[in-house]
Design a protein around this motif. Structure first.
Motif, PDB file in Angstrom:
ATOM      1  N   GLN A  45       0.833  -1.202   0.000  1.00 25.26           N
ATOM      2  CA  GLN A  45       0.000   0.000   0.000  1.00 25.26           C
ATOM      3  C   GLN A  45       0.869   1.254   0.000  1.00 25.26           C
ATOM      4  O   GLN A  45       0.604   2.211  -0.726  1.00 25.26           O
ATOM      5  CB  GLN A  45      -0.941   0.007   1.217  1.00 25.26           C
ATOM      6  CG  GLN A  45      -2.035  -1.035   1.142  1.00 25.26           C
ATOM      7  CD  GLN A  45      -2.845  -1.128   2.433  1.00 25.26           C
ATOM      8  OE1 GLN A  45      -2.503  -0.517   3.434  1.00 25.26           O
ATOM      9  NE2 GLN A  45      -3.905  -1.917   2.396  1.00 25.26           N
ATOM     10  N   VAL A  46       1.932   1.263   0.813  1.00 25.89           N
ATOM     11  CA  VAL A  46       2.840   2.413   0.873  1.00 25.89           C
ATOM     12  C   VAL A  46       3.525   2.603  -0.479  1.00 25.89           C
ATOM     13  O   VAL A  46       3.635   3.730  -0.986  1.00 25.89           O
ATOM     14  CB  VAL A  46       3.883   2.232   2.009  1.00 25.89           C
ATOM     15  CG1 VAL A  46       4.979   3.276   1.919  1.00 25.89           C
ATOM     16  CG2 VAL A  46       3.202   2.271   3.363  1.00 25.89           C
ATOM     17  N   LEU A  47       3.961   1.517  -1.084  1.00 21.97           N
ATOM     18  CA  LEU A  47       4.621   1.592  -2.390  1.00 21.97           C
ATOM     19  C   LEU A  47       3.671   2.149  -3.448  1.00 21.97           C
ATOM     20  O   LEU A  47       4.052   3.017  -4.245  1.00 21.97           O
ATOM     21  CB  LEU A  47       5.136   0.216  -2.812  1.00 21.97           C
ATOM     22  CG  LEU A  47       5.845   0.138  -4.160  1.00 21.97           C
ATOM     23  CD1 LEU A  47       7.093   1.018  -4.165  1.00 21.97           C
ATOM     24  CD2 LEU A  47       6.205  -1.289  -4.500  1.00 21.97           C
ATOM     25  N   ALA A  48       2.427   1.702  -3.448  1.00 17.30           N
ATOM     26  CA  ALA A  48       1.445   2.191  -4.420  1.00 17.30           C
ATOM     27  C   ALA A  48       1.217   3.694  -4.227  1.00 17.30           C
ATOM     28  O   ALA A  48       1.148   4.448  -5.204  1.00 17.30           O
ATOM     29  CB  ALA A  48       0.131   1.420  -4.286  1.00 17.30           C
ATOM     30  N   ALA A  49       1.131   4.139  -2.981  1.00 14.45           N
ATOM     31  CA  ALA A  49       0.943   5.565  -2.708  1.00 14.45           C
ATOM     32  C   ALA A  49       2.156   6.374  -3.178  1.00 14.45           C
ATOM     33  O   ALA A  49       2.015   7.454  -3.760  1.00 14.45           O
ATOM     34  CB  ALA A  49       0.700   5.777  -1.214  1.00 14.45           C
ATOM     35  N   LYS A  50       3.342   5.868  -2.933  1.00 11.09           N
ATOM     36  CA  LYS A  50       4.564   6.561  -3.361  1.00 11.09           C
ATOM     37  C   LYS A  50       4.657   6.631  -4.887  1.00 11.09           C
ATOM     38  O   LYS A  50       5.067   7.640  -5.448  1.00 11.09           O
ATOM     39  CB  LYS A  50       5.799   5.876  -2.775  1.00 11.09           C
ATOM     40  CG  LYS A  50       5.875   5.914  -1.280  1.00 11.09           C
ATOM     41  CD  LYS A  50       7.166   6.519  -0.842  1.00 11.09           C
ATOM     42  CE  LYS A  50       7.223   6.503   0.675  1.00 11.09           C
ATOM     43  NZ  LYS A  50       7.519   7.798   1.201  1.00 11.09           N
ATOM     44  N   GLU A  51       4.281   5.552  -5.583  1.00 14.95           N
ATOM     45  CA  GLU A  51       4.309   5.560  -7.050  1.00 14.95           C
ATOM     46  C   GLU A  51       3.312   6.569  -7.602  1.00 14.95           C
ATOM     47  O   GLU A  51       3.614   7.277  -8.574  1.00 14.95           O
ATOM     48  CB  GLU A  51       4.010   4.151  -7.595  1.00 14.95           C
ATOM     49  CG  GLU A  51       5.159   3.188  -7.421  1.00 14.95           C
ATOM     50  CD  GLU A  51       4.838   1.773  -7.879  1.00 14.95           C
ATOM     51  OE1 GLU A  51       3.640   1.429  -7.982  1.00 14.95           O
ATOM     52  OE2 GLU A  51       5.791   1.017  -8.117  1.00 14.95           O
ATOM     53  N   LYS A  52       2.137   6.670  -6.960  1.00 20.39           N
ATOM     54  CA  LYS A  52       1.141   7.647  -7.382  1.00 20.39           C
ATOM     55  C   LYS A  52       1.682   9.066  -7.176  1.00 20.39           C
ATOM     56  O   LYS A  52       1.548   9.924  -8.051  1.00 20.39           O
ATOM     57  CB  LYS A  52      -0.152   7.449  -6.580  1.00 20.39           C
ATOM     58  CG  LYS A  52      -1.262   8.390  -6.975  1.00 20.39           C
ATOM     59  CD  LYS A  52      -2.510   8.145  -6.154  1.00 20.39           C
ATOM     60  CE  LYS A  52      -3.586   9.154  -6.525  1.00 20.39           C
ATOM     61  NZ  LYS A  52      -4.782   8.999  -5.679  1.00 20.39           N
ATOM     62  N   HIS A  53       2.317   9.306  -6.056  1.00 22.37           N
ATOM     63  CA  HIS A  53       2.904  10.620  -5.771  1.00 22.37           C
ATOM     64  C   HIS A  53       4.013  10.952  -6.780  1.00 22.37           C
ATOM     65  O   HIS A  53       4.139  12.091  -7.245  1.00 22.37           O
ATOM     66  CB  HIS A  53       3.442  10.646  -4.335  1.00 22.37           C
ATOM     67  CG  HIS A  53       3.924  11.970  -3.876  1.00 22.37           C
ATOM     68  ND1 HIS A  53       3.105  13.077  -3.763  1.00 22.37           N
ATOM     69  CD2 HIS A  53       5.161  12.379  -3.519  1.00 22.37           C
ATOM     70  CE1 HIS A  53       3.817  14.104  -3.353  1.00 22.37           C
ATOM     71  NE2 HIS A  53       5.076  13.704  -3.197  1.00 22.37           N
ATOM     72  N   LEU A  54       4.807   9.951  -7.145  1.00 21.54           N
ATOM     73  CA  LEU A  54       5.871  10.124  -8.144  1.00 21.54           C
ATOM     74  C   LEU A  54       5.289  10.581  -9.476  1.00 21.54           C
ATOM     75  O   LEU A  54       5.804  11.510 -10.117  1.00 21.54           O
ATOM     76  CB  LEU A  54       6.639   8.811  -8.314  1.00 21.54           C
ATOM     77  CG  LEU A  54       7.693   8.779  -9.423  1.00 21.54           C
ATOM     78  CD1 LEU A  54       8.962   9.477  -8.961  1.00 21.54           C
ATOM     79  CD2 LEU A  54       7.987   7.357  -9.834  1.00 21.54           C
ATOM     80  N   VAL A  55       4.216   9.942  -9.911  1.00 14.67           N
ATOM     81  CA  VAL A  55       3.569  10.297 -11.179  1.00 14.67           C
ATOM     82  C   VAL A  55       3.057  11.732 -11.127  1.00 14.67           C
ATOM     83  O   VAL A  55       3.217  12.499 -12.082  1.00 14.67           O
ATOM     84  CB  VAL A  55       2.423   9.305 -11.503  1.00 14.67           C
ATOM     85  CG1 VAL A  55       1.572   9.799 -12.648  1.00 14.67           C
ATOM     86  CG2 VAL A  55       2.994   7.924 -11.814  1.00 14.67           C
ATOM     87  N   GLU A  56       2.470  12.124 -10.002  1.00 14.81           N
ATOM     88  CA  GLU A  56       1.962  13.490  -9.856  1.00 14.81           C
ATOM     89  C   GLU A  56       3.088  14.517  -9.961  1.00 14.81           C
ATOM     90  O   GLU A  56       2.954  15.547 -10.630  1.00 14.81           O
ATOM     91  CB  GLU A  56       1.230  13.644  -8.520  1.00 14.81           C
ATOM     92  CG  GLU A  56      -0.079  12.878  -8.452  1.00 14.81           C
ATOM     93  CD  GLU A  56      -0.679  12.839  -7.041  1.00 14.81           C
ATOM     94  OE1 GLU A  56      -0.038  13.340  -6.084  1.00 14.81           O
ATOM     95  OE2 GLU A  56      -1.788  12.300  -6.903  1.00 14.81           O
TER      96      GLU A  56
END
Length: 192
Positions: free
Chosen positions: A55-66
């Motif tokens: 879950q943390v990794l998915a949130a970080k990847e989403k933040h990276l894309v933003e």
């Protein structure tokens, strides 16, 4: 009977389910019930930690894309950067450097060979130009040009080189075509 069972086990491979049963029996005999419960608790805890990390990794990847979108970094820019870095890495390898040296040497040898061929061809053209056949042809062209100039009314330069003769012939031919292509001046010429 036990010998028959042993022979049967040796001949047939164990399936996965059979291996798990054997392992369970082996571990059950090796560890106590208390240790077994601790291991199960630790297993559940690890599963929960893995789920949390995902879950943390998915949130970080989403933040990276933003962040990339805000900076204007798109897939094409990333590909270009990756390609540039990869190309730089390739150019710094010894294999690339050796190949580059080999190709450079081959290019130098090819240039030298082509230069030698050019020299040989130039020499052959020089020899051909000095041959009696070419001299005879040159004289015939000069005679033809002289007669054309006489017909057209141009001046005649004697003793010119072959290039001058060809140039004069082209000039005379151009003058001749201009004279023949003039516009009709009288009504009779227009009717024809």
């Amino acid at each position: 009977m036990e010998a028959q069972a042993q022979a049967l086990l040796e001949r047939q491979a164990l399936s996965e389910a059979d291996e798990e049963v054997v392992t369970d029996v082996y571990l059950t005999n090796m560890i106590s019930e208390e240790e077994r419960e601790e291991l199960k608790a630790e297993l559940d805890k690890l599963k929960d930690e893995i789920a949390t990390l995902r879950q943390v990794l998915a949130a970080k990847e989403k933040h990276l894309v933003e962040i990339k979108q805000k900076l204007g970094i798109n897939l094409m820019n990333e590909l270009k950067q990756n390609f540039s870095k990869s190309w730089h890495d390739v150019q710094t390898t010894t294999a690339y450097k050796k190949t580059q040296e080999t190709l450079s040497q081959a290019g130098q040898k090819a240039t030298a060979a082509i230069s030698n061929v050019g020299t040989v061809i130039s020499k052959k053209f020089g020899d051909m130009r000095n041959s009696p056949t070419f001299k005879s042809f040159e004289e015939k062209v000069e005679t033809t040009v002289t007669s054309l100039k006489t017909k057209v009314g141009g001046t005649i330069h004697s003793g010119g080189c072959f290039e001058d003769v060809l140039s004069s012939a082209a000039h005379a031919s151009a003058e001749s075509s201009v004279v023949s292509a003039r516009l009709p001046e009288t009504e009779e010429e227009l009717q024809c």
